[in-house]
Design a protein around this motif. Structure first.
Motif, PDB file in Angstrom:
ATOM      1  N   ASP A   1       0.874  -1.173   0.000  1.00 19.26           N
ATOM      2  CA  ASP A   1       0.000   0.000   0.000  1.00 19.26           C
ATOM      3  C   ASP A   1       0.909   1.220   0.000  1.00 19.26           C
ATOM      4  OD1 ASP A   1       0.850   0.255   2.650  1.00 19.26           O
ATOM      5  OD2 ASP A   1      -1.048  -0.387   3.505  1.00 19.26           O
TER       6      ASP A   1
ATOM      7  N   LEU B   1      -6.088  -0.071   2.708  1.00 23.64           N
ATOM      8  CA  LEU B   1      -6.836  -0.791   1.679  1.00 23.64           C
ATOM      9  C   LEU B   1      -8.004  -1.474   2.368  1.00 23.64           C
ATOM     10  CD1 LEU B   1      -3.910  -2.409  -0.319  1.00 23.64           C
ATOM     11  CD2 LEU B   1      -5.125  -0.311  -0.824  1.00 23.64           C
TER      12      LEU B   1
ATOM     13  N   LYS C   1      -1.286   3.374  -3.303  1.00 17.97           N
ATOM     14  CA  LYS C   1      -0.557   2.167  -3.716  1.00 17.97           C
ATOM     15  C   LYS C   1      -0.139   2.255  -5.180  1.00 17.97           C
ATOM     16  CE  LYS C   1      -1.253  -2.755  -4.556  1.00 17.97           C
ATOM     17  NZ  LYS C   1      -2.067  -3.927  -4.231  1.00 17.97           N
TER      18      LYS C   1
END
Length: 120
Positions: A35, A56, A65
């Motif tokens: 990420d 996420l 990301k």
């Protein structure tokens, strides 16, 4: 923090793979960012110092990301500087420089993350 605790690792992109030079460096078969603020180097989790990006599966998390991984894919050089410390979840705390720019600072400047913690 003494200079002895800092380990400098320079990644160079070549033919789509990262290669490492010897002299206090390690070979990396695999480097990617999961990420915006967590990356993996040979399956070892790394946590960026000084920045927090959305988690996420949020849309903002995916944007961070993809920004990082797209930048890595086109980078001429990547340097990982290990602090010698580990974070709350046991991840190595690092600074990452892509083409000479501090990744944490760029994420904050471009709105992908916010300042997190402190820096020595």
């Amino acid at each position: 923090m003494t200079k002895d605790l800092w380990v400098y690792v320079v990644l160079c992109c070549a033919f789509g793979y990262f290669t490492w030079h010897f002299n206090n460096y390690v070979f990396a078969d695999d480097f990617y960012c999961y990420d915006g603020d967590t990356c993996y180097l040979n399956n070892e989790p790394l946590r960026l110092l000084g920045v927090d990006t959305p988690e996420l599966p949020s849309q903002e998390g995916y944007l961070a990301k993809y920004f990082v991984n797209d930048w890595l894919a086109t980078a001429d050089s990547v340097e990982i500087v290990f602090s010698g410390r580990r974070g709350y979840y046991g991840r190595q705390l690092v600074d990452i420089y892509i083409d000479g720019q501090n990744l944490s600072n760029v994420l904050i400047e471009r709105g992908y993350g916010k300042v997190y913690g402190y820096r020595e």
